[in-house]
Design a protein around this motif. Structure first.
Motif, short mmCIF file in Angstrom:
data_model
loop_
_atom_site.label_atom_id
_atom_site.label_comp_id
_atom_site.label_asym_id
_atom_site.label_seq_id
_atom_site.Cartn_x
_atom_site.Cartn_y
_atom_site.Cartn_z
N ARG A 44 -1.43 -46.33 -33.28
CA ARG A 44 -2.21 -46.99 -32.23
C ARG A 44 -2.37 -46.07 -31.02
O ARG A 44 -3.42 -46.03 -30.40
N SER A 45 -1.33 -45.36 -30.71
CA SER A 45 -1.37 -44.41 -29.59
C SER A 45 -2.38 -43.31 -29.86
O SER A 45 -3.16 -42.93 -28.98
N ASN A 47 -4.95 -43.43 -31.88
CA ASN A 47 -6.30 -44.00 -31.86
C ASN A 47 -6.80 -44.16 -30.42
O ASN A 47 -7.95 -43.86 -30.11
N TYR A 48 -5.93 -44.63 -29.56
CA TYR A 48 -6.28 -44.79 -28.15
C TYR A 48 -6.58 -43.42 -27.53
O TYR A 48 -7.56 -43.26 -26.79
N LYS A 51 -10.00 -42.17 -28.54
CA LYS A 51 -11.08 -42.80 -27.76
C LYS A 51 -11.23 -42.11 -26.40
O LYS A 51 -12.34 -41.83 -25.95
N LEU A 52 -10.08 -41.85 -25.77
CA LEU A 52 -10.11 -41.18 -24.47
C LEU A 52 -10.67 -39.76 -24.62
O LEU A 52 -11.45 -39.30 -23.79
N MET A 107 -2.61 -42.77 -21.13
CA MET A 107 -1.88 -42.58 -22.38
C MET A 107 -0.41 -42.96 -22.23
O MET A 107 0.16 -43.62 -23.10
N LYS A 110 -0.15 -46.77 -22.00
CA LYS A 110 -0.38 -47.36 -23.32
C LYS A 110 0.85 -47.16 -24.21
O LYS A 110 1.27 -48.09 -24.92
#
Length: 172
Positions: A44-45, A47-48, A51-52, A107, A110
């Motif tokens: 999940r990290s 993927n985030y 996106k960034l 980041m 998150k």
């Protein structure tokens, strides 16, 4: 003879006081690394972060295109147009730097948000094991922090009373 009796009494008292307290250690980071949920958090990290990164790369490409256009048209531009373009490029560069800094902070936030449930689960497991095995205090190996401490050994309220500081009512 008297000194032997005093020595035996001190040894007995120190043994009794040591027996009342049982201290353990735990490697919380090692446990977290072995938990199956850690892989999900990592995915999940990432993927985030992707996106960034995609948003960041769009900004960088836009900046690079502006720089290239400026280099190609620099000789034909007037002095005021050059200054305006340089100001725009500087603003875009600053914006990219801020975006990068904010991205790093986002980041980290998150990552903390995703890891919080794992640490809560670990903390509950440590408390359960500690109570079941009679530990009064458990220290983490990394960071020398308390992972668990039996509340009956907490002297906070006694110190507050000694200082004459009122203890606020517990919130529900």
């Amino acid at each position: 003879m008297k000194s032997k009796i005093i020595f035996i009494a001190i040894a007995l008292l120190s043994t009794i006081s040591i027996a009342q307290s049982k201290v353990g250690t735990v490697d919380s980071e090692y446990i977290i690394s072995l938990m199956p949920e850690t892989k999900i958090v990592s995915e999940r990290s990432q993927n985030y972060g992707a996106k960034l990164d995609s948003s960041f790369s769009i900004k960088v490409k836009s900046y690079q295109a502006k720089v290239e256009a400026f280099k190609n048209n620099e000789k034909t531009l007037g002095e005021l147009a050059k200054q305006a373009d340089i100001k725009e490029l500087t603003t875009m560069e600053d914006d990219i730097k801020k975006y990068q800094q904010n991205g790093n902070k986002l980041m980290q936030l998150k990552q903390n948000e995703l890891m919080r449930p794992l640490y809560t689960k670990l903390s509950e497991a440590i408390a359960t094991v500690s109570k079941a095995n009679g530990y009064t205090q458990v220290l983490t190996i990394t960071g020398n922090e308390f992972a668990y401490i039996d509340n009956k050994f907490d002297i906070t309220e006694l110190v507050l009373k000694n200082l004459g500081v009122a203890i606020p009512a517990a919130k529900e």
